[in-house]
Design an enzyme around this catalytic site. Structure first.
Site, PDB file in Angstrom:
ATOM      1  N   ASN A 244      -0.392  52.429  62.504  1.00 25.60           N
ATOM      2  CA  ASN A 244      -0.307  52.953  63.868  1.00 25.60           C
ATOM      3  C   ASN A 244      -0.269  54.478  63.784  1.00 25.60           C
ATOM      4  OD1 ASN A 244       2.441  53.809  63.470  1.00 25.60           O
ATOM      5  ND2 ASN A 244       3.153  51.750  63.987  1.00 25.60           N
ATOM      6  N   LEU A 245      -0.309  55.145  64.911  1.00 24.60           N
ATOM      7  CA  LEU A 245      -0.423  56.603  64.908  1.00 24.60           C
ATOM      8  C   LEU A 245       0.769  57.261  64.214  1.00 24.60           C
ATOM      9  CD1 LEU A 245      -2.055  59.059  65.768  1.00 24.60           C
ATOM     10  CD2 LEU A 245      -0.852  59.019  67.972  1.00 24.60           C
ATOM     11  N   SER A 246       1.969  56.732  64.432  1.00 29.14           N
ATOM     12  CA  SER A 246       3.161  57.311  63.796  1.00 29.14           C
ATOM     13  C   SER A 246       3.083  57.186  62.283  1.00 29.14           C
ATOM     14  CB  SER A 246       4.431  56.628  64.317  1.00 29.14           C
ATOM     15  OG  SER A 246       4.603  56.861  65.696  1.00 29.14           O
ATOM     16  N   GLU A 247       2.668  56.009  61.806  1.00 25.52           N
ATOM     17  CA  GLU A 247       2.532  55.803  60.364  1.00 25.52           C
ATOM     18  C   GLU A 247       1.452  56.708  59.779  1.00 25.52           C
ATOM     19  OE1 GLU A 247       3.800  51.059  60.270  1.00 25.52           O
ATOM     20  OE2 GLU A 247       1.729  51.643  60.681  1.00 25.52           O
TER      21      GLU A 247
ATOM     22  N   ASP B 204       0.774  42.918  64.286  1.00 29.06           N
ATOM     23  CA  ASP B 204       0.469  41.636  63.642  1.00 29.06           C
ATOM     24  C   ASP B 204      -0.721  40.964  64.315  1.00 29.06           C
ATOM     25  OD1 ASP B 204       2.636  42.051  61.987  1.00 29.06           O
ATOM     26  OD2 ASP B 204       3.993  40.784  63.146  1.00 29.06           O
TER      27      ASP B 204
END
Length: 477
Positions: A195-198, A264
């Site tokens: 995701n963007l944060s990761e 998921d």
């Protein structure tokens, strides 16, 4: 444009990763413990759901694809509960049992829609011999079209690089939902789905879409990836591939209710679509549509082929809302094939108020689908008198169908919905008020079928009768 769903039934996908069991204890809270300044919860409902990599496998199976799940568990009740839950939804499990470790379990205690505490039962599986996992992967490679590695940093993927190499030698695409900032360990994967944060935790803060593309392409080159999919919440998702124009897809979510488990769903749909023989671009198209569906549901959820088809055709409301009795029976049958728990309740719901909304939301949390059966105008008149209903049946059903908690609305002509309930046979029959379970219409039929019957309290001070009286008094005043 006519859109045809992938042939999921011919898709075989193996999921390897950190499996866990999510337990939920629900109950009312009315006092503080005399032993310590903490609330006392009187537990009346217990739920168990597969989590982690197991939820990815459930998402794949819910599409009709052949899902296999490999992971590490203990030899305990949690492992047995996990295996049973997954078998019920057609996920083939091949767990490696580690007698020295417990199955990873997360227990949440909830009351009045609030999580009071979470208790984690786990010991990392780091140091456990990975060879049994490698053997299971090797045995499956000839019969699967995609391998998903679901990393929650609990130890099952300590040898992730060897797993990637095994799949690459067999020509099987490897999709990974990464964890942490060490992407070196995922070198050589077909697709990463941070995701963007990761993503930003690895490459730094990105202020523009151009920066996402630039840094993403460098990430692909640095770690020898075939592609990178960055999921960006309300901004959709971006697919990056060497030598190809970046593909930015806007979100299809109409309303974001809960993002739990959306990642998921994305990787599950991606893998199933690729394994069915579709392109990566097509897989992202379907995954984006599925994400738009699942974030509109409460809690960790899956997406059915019907929901996915409706979403990609722009008809997200088809198959839900107001239905005939025959349409409802078909929808319930499809839900049962997906392993979903069907809850049913009934009432007049003449003037919808806060008490109704709260009651229906609580009923929905007890299962995966909620049916609301509504008294017809004639039935309401017989029960409530000639002045009722205030709102005609069609309007009452439309309003109920618009509620987030309600999946299906159906009407009945009789004084009670006993015949209707006997035809549907929900897994759980719920009624609000001061009834005893045996007094509820349809309870005998539900019990005889192995189902449950539960009485829920209405919110104090809310009633249609009181609202009508107040309106009449205000007119006189």
């Amino acid at each position: 444009m006519k859109v045809t769903l992938p042939e999921f039934e011919r898709a075989g996908v193996m999921v390897v990763g950190d499996v866990m069991l999510d337990r939920y204890w629900y109950g009312p809270t009315s006092r503080i413990s005399p032993e310590a300044p903490v609330p006392v919860v009187k537990v009346n409902t217990i739920e168990e759901r597969p989590g982690g990599a197991a939820n990815v496998a459930m998402n794949i199976a819910s599409l009709g694809a052949n899902a296999r799940l490999v992971g590490l568990t203990g030899i305990d009740d949690a492992a047995r509960a996990l295996s049973k839950s997954l078998a019920d939804v057609n996920v083939k499990c091949d767990f490696v049992s580690v007698p020295t470790h417990p199955t990873i379990t997360k227990l949440r205690v909830l009351s009045r829609n609030q999580q009071l505490i979470r208790l984690d039962f786990e010991e990392g599986f780091e140091g456990v011999d990975p060879q049994p996992l490698h053997e299971r992967i090797n045995q499956a490679l000839s019969s699967i079209g995609a391998l998903v590695l679901s990393d929650y940093a609990k130890g099952a993927l300590a040898s992730v690089q060897q797993m990637i190499q095994l799949a690459r030698k067999a020509g099987v695409p490897v999709l990974i939902d990464p964890k942490g900032t060490d992407f070196e360990r995922y070198r050589g994967a077909t697709l990463l789905t941070p995701n963007l944060s990761e993503f930003e935790a690895v490459v730094g803060k990105c202020k523009t879409e151009e920066e996402i593309v630039e840094r993403g392409m460098k990430l692909i080159a640095d770690y020898e990836l075939s592609a990178l999919l960055v999921t960006r919440s309300e901004q959709g998702m971006s697919l990056l591939q060497p030598g190809k124009t970046p593909l930015h897809m806007p979100t299809q979510a109409q309303e974001v209710y809960d993002v739990t488990g959306a990642g998921d769903t994305v990787i599950g749909v991606l893998a199933a679509t690729l394994a069915a023989g579709n392109s990566l671009e097509e897989a992202c198209f379907f995954a984006n549509a599925a994400a738009g569906v699942v974030v509109g549901k409460l809690g960790t959820s899956t997406v059915s082929p019907i929901e996915l088809e409706n979403a990609v055709r722009g008809r997200a409301d088809t198959g839900f809302g107001v239905m005939t009795e025959e349409e409802l029976k078909l929808a319930v049958a499809a839900a049962r094939k997906r392993g979903e728990k069907v809850v049913m309740t009934n009432g007049v719901f003449d003037i919808l108020h806060a008490g109704h909304v709260s009651y229906l939301a609580n009923a929905r949390k007890l299962g995966d689908r909620l049916i609301v059966a509504v008294n017809s105008d004639a039935s309401t008149k017989r029960l409530k008198g000639d002045s009722r209903p205030v709102n005609p049946l069609e309007q009452r059903m439309i309003v109920l169908g618009a509620l987030e908690a309600v999946d299906w609305v159906v009407s009945f002509e009789e004084d009670t919905p006993q015949r209707l309930i006997a035809g549907i046979l929900p897994d759980l029959l719920v009624k609000g008020g001061d009834y005893k379970p045996e007094e509820i219409a349809g309870s005998k039929e539900v019990w005889a079928n192995g189902g449950e019957v539960l009485v829920l309290n209405f919110e104090d001070g809310c009633s249609t009768t009181n609202i009508i009286k107040k309106i009449q008094q205000d007119k006189k005043g």
